[in-house]
Design a protein around this motif. Structure first.
Motif, PDB file in Angstrom:
ATOM      1  N   CYS A 119     -41.625 -29.036 -10.259  1.00  0.00           N
ATOM      2  CA  CYS A 119     -42.225 -30.301  -9.861  1.00  0.00           C
ATOM      3  C   CYS A 119     -41.786 -30.671  -8.452  1.00  0.00           C
ATOM      4  CB  CYS A 119     -41.836 -31.415 -10.835  1.00  0.00           C
ATOM      5  SG  CYS A 119     -42.972 -31.605 -12.217  1.00  0.00           S
ATOM      6  N   ILE A 120     -42.690 -31.284  -7.702  1.00  0.00           N
ATOM      7  CA  ILE A 120     -42.390 -31.788  -6.373  1.00  0.00           C
ATOM      8  C   ILE A 120     -42.156 -33.287  -6.501  1.00  0.00           C
ATOM      9  CG2 ILE A 120     -43.135 -31.914  -3.979  1.00  0.00           C
ATOM     10  CD1 ILE A 120     -42.801 -29.078  -5.098  1.00  0.00           C
ATOM     11  N   GLY A 121     -40.959 -33.712  -6.130  1.00  0.00           N
ATOM     12  CA  GLY A 121     -40.597 -35.117  -6.250  1.00  0.00           C
ATOM     13  C   GLY A 121     -39.785 -35.589  -5.068  1.00  0.00           C
ATOM     14  N   ARG A 122     -39.002 -36.640  -5.292  1.00  0.00           N
ATOM     15  CA  ARG A 122     -38.283 -37.267  -4.202  1.00  0.00           C
ATOM     16  C   ARG A 122     -37.264 -36.335  -3.553  1.00  0.00           C
ATOM     17  NH1 ARG A 122     -34.739 -42.411  -5.723  1.00  0.00           N
ATOM     18  NH2 ARG A 122     -33.512 -40.731  -6.687  1.00  0.00           N
ATOM     19  N   SER A 123     -36.582 -35.519  -4.329  1.00  0.00           N
ATOM     20  CA  SER A 123     -35.478 -34.718  -3.798  1.00  0.00           C
ATOM     21  C   SER A 123     -35.917 -33.457  -3.080  1.00  0.00           C
ATOM     22  CB  SER A 123     -34.504 -34.343  -4.934  1.00  0.00           C
ATOM     23  OG  SER A 123     -33.943 -35.497  -5.516  1.00  0.00           O
ATOM     24  N   ASN A 124     -37.115 -32.959  -3.356  1.00  0.00           N
ATOM     25  CA  ASN A 124     -37.528 -31.687  -2.747  1.00  0.00           C
ATOM     26  C   ASN A 124     -38.871 -31.768  -2.029  1.00  0.00           C
ATOM     27  OD1 ASN A 124     -39.115 -32.004  -5.010  1.00  0.00           O
ATOM     28  ND2 ASN A 124     -38.804 -29.929  -5.795  1.00  0.00           N
ATOM     29  N   HIS A 125     -39.428 -32.969  -1.882  1.00  0.00           N
ATOM     30  CA  HIS A 125     -40.735 -33.110  -1.246  1.00  0.00           C
ATOM     31  C   HIS A 125     -40.690 -32.697   0.228  1.00  0.00           C
ATOM     32  CE1 HIS A 125     -44.673 -35.659  -1.207  1.00  0.00           C
ATOM     33  NE2 HIS A 125     -44.862 -34.424  -0.824  1.00  0.00           N
ATOM     34  N   ARG A 126     -39.603 -33.029   0.920  1.00  0.00           N
ATOM     35  CA  ARG A 126     -39.499 -32.691   2.345  1.00  0.00           C
ATOM     36  C   ARG A 126     -39.426 -31.182   2.549  1.00  0.00           C
ATOM     37  NH1 ARG A 126     -34.345 -36.149   3.610  1.00  0.00           N
ATOM     38  NH2 ARG A 126     -33.973 -35.440   1.471  1.00  0.00           N
ATOM     39  N   PHE A 127     -38.655 -30.492   1.706  1.00  0.00           N
ATOM     40  CA  PHE A 127     -38.580 -29.035   1.815  1.00  0.00           C
ATOM     41  C   PHE A 127     -39.929 -28.403   1.502  1.00  0.00           C
ATOM     42  CE2 PHE A 127     -33.998 -29.781   1.325  1.00  0.00           C
ATOM     43  CZ  PHE A 127     -33.511 -28.941   2.312  1.00  0.00           C
ATOM     44  N   SER A 129     -39.373 -16.301   7.243  1.00  0.00           N
ATOM     45  CA  SER A 129     -38.067 -16.514   6.612  1.00  0.00           C
ATOM     46  C   SER A 129     -37.810 -17.995   6.364  1.00  0.00           C
ATOM     47  CB  SER A 129     -36.956 -15.921   7.486  1.00  0.00           C
ATOM     48  OG  SER A 129     -37.147 -14.537   7.698  1.00  0.00           O
ATOM     49  N   LEU A 130     -38.216 -18.833   7.313  1.00  0.00           N
ATOM     50  CA  LEU A 130     -38.050 -20.274   7.139  1.00  0.00           C
ATOM     51  C   LEU A 130     -38.875 -20.785   5.967  1.00  0.00           C
ATOM     52  CD1 LEU A 130     -36.944 -22.994   8.108  1.00  0.00           C
ATOM     53  CD2 LEU A 130     -38.888 -23.127   9.683  1.00  0.00           C
ATOM     54  N   SER A 131     -40.083 -20.292   5.822  1.00  0.00           N
ATOM     55  CA  SER A 131     -40.913 -20.721   4.694  1.00  0.00           C
ATOM     56  C   SER A 131     -40.308 -20.276   3.366  1.00  0.00           C
ATOM     57  CB  SER A 131     -42.328 -20.170   4.852  1.00  0.00           C
ATOM     58  OG  SER A 131     -42.336 -18.756   4.787  1.00  0.00           O
ATOM     59  N   PHE A 132     -39.793 -19.051   3.302  1.00  0.00           N
ATOM     60  CA  PHE A 132     -39.126 -18.582   2.092  1.00  0.00           C
ATOM     61  C   PHE A 132     -37.925 -19.467   1.760  1.00  0.00           C
ATOM     62  CE2 PHE A 132     -41.122 -14.256   2.516  1.00  0.00           C
ATOM     63  CZ  PHE A 132     -41.713 -14.271   1.278  1.00  0.00           C
ATOM     64  N   PHE A 133     -37.137 -19.805   2.779  1.00  0.00           N
ATOM     65  CA  PHE A 133     -35.951 -20.628   2.557  1.00  0.00           C
ATOM     66  C   PHE A 133     -36.341 -22.019   2.058  1.00  0.00           C
ATOM     67  CE2 PHE A 133     -33.054 -23.860   4.298  1.00  0.00           C
ATOM     68  CZ  PHE A 133     -31.889 -23.515   3.641  1.00  0.00           C
ATOM     69  N   CYS A 134     -37.351 -22.620   2.663  1.00  0.00           N
ATOM     70  CA  CYS A 134     -37.768 -23.966   2.257  1.00  0.00           C
ATOM     71  C   CYS A 134     -38.326 -23.974   0.837  1.00  0.00           C
ATOM     72  CB  CYS A 134     -38.799 -24.508   3.239  1.00  0.00           C
ATOM     73  SG  CYS A 134     -38.140 -24.876   4.879  1.00  0.00           S
ATOM     74  N   PHE A 135     -39.105 -22.975   0.497  1.00  0.00           N
ATOM     75  CA  PHE A 135     -39.637 -22.913  -0.869  1.00  0.00           C
ATOM     76  C   PHE A 135     -38.521 -22.647  -1.875  1.00  0.00           C
ATOM     77  CE2 PHE A 135     -43.952 -21.574   0.983  1.00  0.00           C
ATOM     78  CZ  PHE A 135     -44.378 -22.897   0.995  1.00  0.00           C
ATOM     79  N   TYR A 136     -37.528 -21.862  -1.477  1.00  0.00           N
ATOM     80  CA  TYR A 136     -36.378 -21.633  -2.353  1.00  0.00           C
ATOM     81  C   TYR A 136     -35.612 -22.931  -2.581  1.00  0.00           C
ATOM     82  CZ  TYR A 136     -31.644 -20.256  -3.671  1.00  0.00           C
ATOM     83  OH  TYR A 136     -30.411 -20.170  -4.289  1.00  0.00           O
ATOM     84  N   LYS A 137     -35.379 -23.690  -1.506  1.00  0.00           N
ATOM     85  CA  LYS A 137     -34.682 -24.970  -1.647  1.00  0.00           C
ATOM     86  C   LYS A 137     -35.514 -25.954  -2.459  1.00  0.00           C
ATOM     87  CE  LYS A 137     -31.389 -26.211  -0.015  1.00  0.00           C
ATOM     88  NZ  LYS A 137     -30.002 -26.263  -0.529  1.00  0.00           N
ATOM     89  N   THR A 138     -36.835 -25.891  -2.326  1.00  0.00           N
ATOM     90  CA  THR A 138     -37.701 -26.750  -3.128  1.00  0.00           C
ATOM     91  C   THR A 138     -37.502 -26.482  -4.614  1.00  0.00           C
ATOM     92  OG1 THR A 138     -39.349 -26.796  -1.356  1.00  0.00           O
ATOM     93  CG2 THR A 138     -40.087 -27.423  -3.559  1.00  0.00           C
ATOM     94  N   ASN A 139     -37.430 -25.228  -4.973  1.00  0.00           N
ATOM     95  CA  ASN A 139     -37.234 -24.863  -6.373  1.00  0.00           C
ATOM     96  C   ASN A 139     -35.837 -25.205  -6.857  1.00  0.00           C
ATOM     97  OD1 ASN A 139     -36.724 -22.827  -8.729  1.00  0.00           O
ATOM     98  ND2 ASN A 139     -38.933 -22.804  -8.427  1.00  0.00           N
ATOM     99  N   VAL A 140     -34.836 -24.999  -6.017  1.00  0.00           N
ATOM    100  CA  VAL A 140     -33.452 -25.261  -6.422  1.00  0.00           C
ATOM    101  C   VAL A 140     -33.201 -26.753  -6.597  1.00  0.00           C
ATOM    102  CG1 VAL A 140     -31.053 -25.136  -5.633  1.00  0.00           C
ATOM    103  CG2 VAL A 140     -32.539 -23.135  -5.434  1.00  0.00           C
ATOM    104  N   ARG A 141     -33.785 -27.575  -5.745  1.00  0.00           N
ATOM    105  CA  ARG A 141     -33.552 -29.012  -5.786  1.00  0.00           C
ATOM    106  C   ARG A 141     -34.477 -29.736  -6.773  1.00  0.00           C
ATOM    107  NH1 ARG A 141     -30.657 -31.385  -1.763  1.00  0.00           N
ATOM    108  NH2 ARG A 141     -31.892 -33.308  -1.993  1.00  0.00           N
ATOM    109  N   ALA A 142     -35.387 -29.013  -7.401  1.00  0.00           N
ATOM    110  CA  ALA A 142     -36.305 -29.652  -8.346  1.00  0.00           C
ATOM    111  C   ALA A 142     -35.594 -30.351  -9.496  1.00  0.00           C
ATOM    112  CB  ALA A 142     -37.302 -28.622  -8.874  1.00  0.00           C
ATOM    113  N   PRO A 143     -34.525 -29.777 -10.079  1.00  0.00           N
ATOM    114  CA  PRO A 143     -33.848 -30.497 -11.176  1.00  0.00           C
ATOM    115  C   PRO A 143     -33.245 -31.833 -10.765  1.00  0.00           C
ATOM    116  CG  PRO A 143     -33.258 -28.166 -11.219  1.00  0.00           C
ATOM    117  CD  PRO A 143     -34.002 -28.412  -9.945  1.00  0.00           C
TER     118      PRO A 143
END
Length: 391
Positions: free
Chosen positions: A272-280, A182-196
């Protein structure tokens, strides 16, 4: 124009033959506008397909089928492949359906016997590598790989809860696996949401306004080369976007925009993985790796003969010893092949994590590494501190 397109999901603006009168009846969940901008119903998917009728007539009469008829028939079928949805039926594309069908089919085939398992698990990486290369040319923004990752996680969870003998597992082991997944799903979801948030959408950039709130230059000219540190006051112009961007910003051809501190364009998350979502992204990879290892260990020790290895904090860690008779029972074989698939996934995630660790420790992104900009910034501890702070 955009407001008209949004409103068309709910109302029909097709003019009638009597003049300017329009039909404003809302769409039901099974109605949609087809590729000819005509109101249609999903129950009529097998009706009124002129190209299909003519193609069938030519096929049975042994006449060649024109290319335009074939293309029209395929486009019509793809347009009519829809599911009921609020505000109008939604189109289901092939790359949205294919991942789950292909994944489940391959897993079911792999559980037949040992030779099928060897063939399937050799085929999966080759198939995904080919599809990544092929779809990267014809459909760069495809959701195929993101859905493959999602359905892989769902498949493993369902398999773990339904096939793995739960009587041989401790409740905390089951909870730990579900929590990590569940944590991995949440982090990948936040990665996608914060990409813009990584995208540079303003028309230009200047050093006094790093967020892009204004500027008076209208031409894209290279003011200075990239500097070795983040504190550089130089400016860089993207020759593709025709606008100024901050240092260490790179243009992504797939996303069609510039990305701040772009590390990579991940096809598995379709962003894209960048500054805002790299940690997630990094946290999601770590939690997914732990979840896959835990799933593989618990599954193999449940269906095979376990052997205690060592005790850590009062918990006995076991590894499988004998798995020779797993294919005599199909559900046991299915659990075993799921564990092998989890180990295969964890191998690629581990390679990605090792690469990420090396790059972050040295202070540059994956894009800079590919471009040959191997510039060490500060020391390892400072680089990790700046990464954790999102700087």
């Amino acid at each position: 124009m955009s407001s008209y397109a949004d409103a068309r999901d709910y109302y029909s603006y097709s003019a009638s033959s009597f003049g300017d009168e329009v039909d404003t009846d809302p769409l039901c969940c099974c109605e949609y506008f087809d590729r000819n901008d005509e109101r249609n119903h999903i129950l009529a998917c097998c009706c009124n397909c002129v190209d299909f009728d003519e193609s069938c007539d030519r096929f049975f009469s042994c006449r060649p089928i024109p290319v335009d008829k074939q293309r029209g028939m395929l486009l019509t079928f793809q347009d009519r492949l829809r599911i009921p949805w609020r505000g109008g039926a939604k189109q289901v594309t092939v790359d949205n359906v294919l991942p789950v069908v292909l994944l489940v089919s391959l897993q079911l085939l792999a559980a037949l016997d040992l030779y099928c398992s060897l063939v399937i698990f050799t085929l999966i990486p080759l198939l995904l590598a080919y599809l990544k290369r092929f779809l990267g040319r014809v459909l760069p923004k495809t959701k195929f790989f993101a859905l493959w990752l999602f359905w892989s996680g769902v498949y493993l969870v369902v398999l773990f809860e339904s096939t793995v003998p739960l009587l041989e597992l401790l409740p905390e082991e089951n909870i730990a696996f579900v929590a990590l997944m569940s944590l991995s799903f949440f982090c990948f979801y936040k990665t996608n949401v914060r990409a813009p948030l990584n995208h540079i959408n303003q028309p230009q950039y200047n050093k006094d306004d790093p967020l892009g709130n204004g500027g008076d230059s209208q031409t894209a000219i290279l003011i200075s080369d990239r500097e070795d540190s983040d504190e550089s006051d130089g400016r860089l112009a993207c020759q593709t976007c025709r606008k100024y961007v901050p240092p260490r910003t790179y243009h992504c051809k797939v996303c069609a925009t510039c990305v701040i501190k772009q590390d990579q364009h991940s096809v598995w998350l379709n962003c894209c993985i960048g500054r805002s979502n790299h940690r997630f992204f990094l946290l999601g990879c770590v939690s997914a790796l732990l979840a896959l290892w835990l799933f593989a260990n618990l599954s193999l020790t449940s269906v095979c003969h376990p052997t205690p290895i060592f005790t850590l904090f009062g918990v006995t860690v076991m590894l499988p010893d004998d798995c020779t008779d797993i294919y005599f029972q199909y559900d046991i074989a299915l659990c075993f092949t799921g564990a092998v698939y989890a180990l295969l996934m964890s191998l690629f995630i581990l390679i990605s994590l090792l690469k990420q660790t090396c790059l972050i420790s040295r202070g540059y992104t994956g894009t800079e590494w590919q471009r040959g900009e191997h510039i060490n910034r500060r020391n390892c501890l400072v680089n990790w501190k700046m990464f954790c702070l999102g700087q």
